[in-house]
Motif scaffolding. Structure first.
Motif, PDB file in Angstrom:
ATOM      1  N   PHE A 295       0.815  -1.213   0.000  1.00 51.84           N
ATOM      2  CA  PHE A 295       0.000   0.000   0.000  1.00 51.84           C
ATOM      3  C   PHE A 295       0.850   1.265   0.000  1.00 51.84           C
ATOM      4  O   PHE A 295       0.463   2.271  -0.586  1.00 51.84           O
ATOM      5  N   VAL A 296       2.004   1.225   0.636  1.00 52.63           N
ATOM      6  CA  VAL A 296       2.922   2.376   0.581  1.00 52.63           C
ATOM      7  C   VAL A 296       3.377   2.599  -0.860  1.00 52.63           C
ATOM      8  O   VAL A 296       3.355   3.725  -1.370  1.00 52.63           O
ATOM      9  N   ASP A 297       3.765   1.518  -1.536  1.00 52.52           N
ATOM     10  CA  ASP A 297       4.182   1.629  -2.932  1.00 52.52           C
ATOM     11  C   ASP A 297       3.025   2.074  -3.823  1.00 52.52           C
ATOM     12  O   ASP A 297       3.208   2.878  -4.744  1.00 52.52           O
ATOM     13  N   ALA A 298       1.830   1.543  -3.562  1.00 56.87           N
ATOM     14  CA  ALA A 298       0.655   1.922  -4.352  1.00 56.87           C
ATOM     15  C   ALA A 298       0.348   3.406  -4.194  1.00 56.87           C
ATOM     16  O   ALA A 298      -0.028   4.080  -5.166  1.00 56.87           O
ATOM     17  N   ARG A 299       0.520   3.929  -2.985  1.00 54.57           N
ATOM     18  CA  ARG A 299       0.298   5.360  -2.756  1.00 54.57           C
ATOM     19  C   ARG A 299       1.307   6.193  -3.541  1.00 54.57           C
ATOM     20  O   ARG A 299       0.965   7.208  -4.136  1.00 54.57           O
TER      21      ARG A 299
END
Length: 158
Positions: free
Chosen positions: A10-14
């Motif tokens: 989710f950090v990468d997706a953000r």
């Protein structure tokens, strides 16, 4: 997926803009519980959050099903007989005894059907079909429950 791997996802997706409007993520209940644990403290932290996730609702339905199966078997002969345990296999649980109605309960349970919190509760080929999914919207550091999806009711807030 482990919570730490999911969090990194989710950090990468953000970072690449995939946490904005128009994107949908389907995640496991374990990941949803992990995201819940990251939410900031509430105004009244002493108040217990009594909301049940999908597993809590399934457990409630399972307890109802077991109670109905026990009622179906009956409680007339509800005495306990001593277990045949010998040697080193003796445990504290073995001293509790065995109900003569015990062997009848699995069959009664497999014949039990009712309208539960997660939809129709019935066994097909001695197994419960997957019948409900919890739908949540993750917003910032928190989440908002949208409802549940079942094959019978589609999306429902209850």
């Amino acid at each position: 997926m482990t919570p730490s791997l999911g969090f990194r996802l989710f950090v990468d997706a953000r970072e690449v803009g995939m946490m904005s409007e128009g994107y949908v993520w389907i995640i496991t209940d374990g990941m949803t519980d992990y995201l819940r644990s990251l939410t900031p403290l509430k105004e009244n932290p002493s108040i217990v959050d009594a909301e049940l996730n999908i597993y809590g609702l399934l457990a409630y339905d399972a307890a109802i099903a077991l109670a109905l199966a026990i009622e179906d078997v009956g409680t007339v002969n509800f005495g306990l007989r001593k277990a045949n345990v010998s040697g080193n296999h003796s445990t504290y649980l073995a001293t509790l005894g065995i109900s003569p109605n015990g062997p009848k309960i699995p069959q009664a349970l497999s014949n039990t059907s009712f309208k539960g919190l997660t939809g129709d509760y019935l066994f097909v080929n001695r197994q419960l079909p997957t019948s409900a999914f919890q739908i949540v919207n993750v917003i910032g550091d928190g989440e908002r429950e949208l409802g549940f999806w079942t094959p019978e009711m589609d999306l429902s807030k209850n």
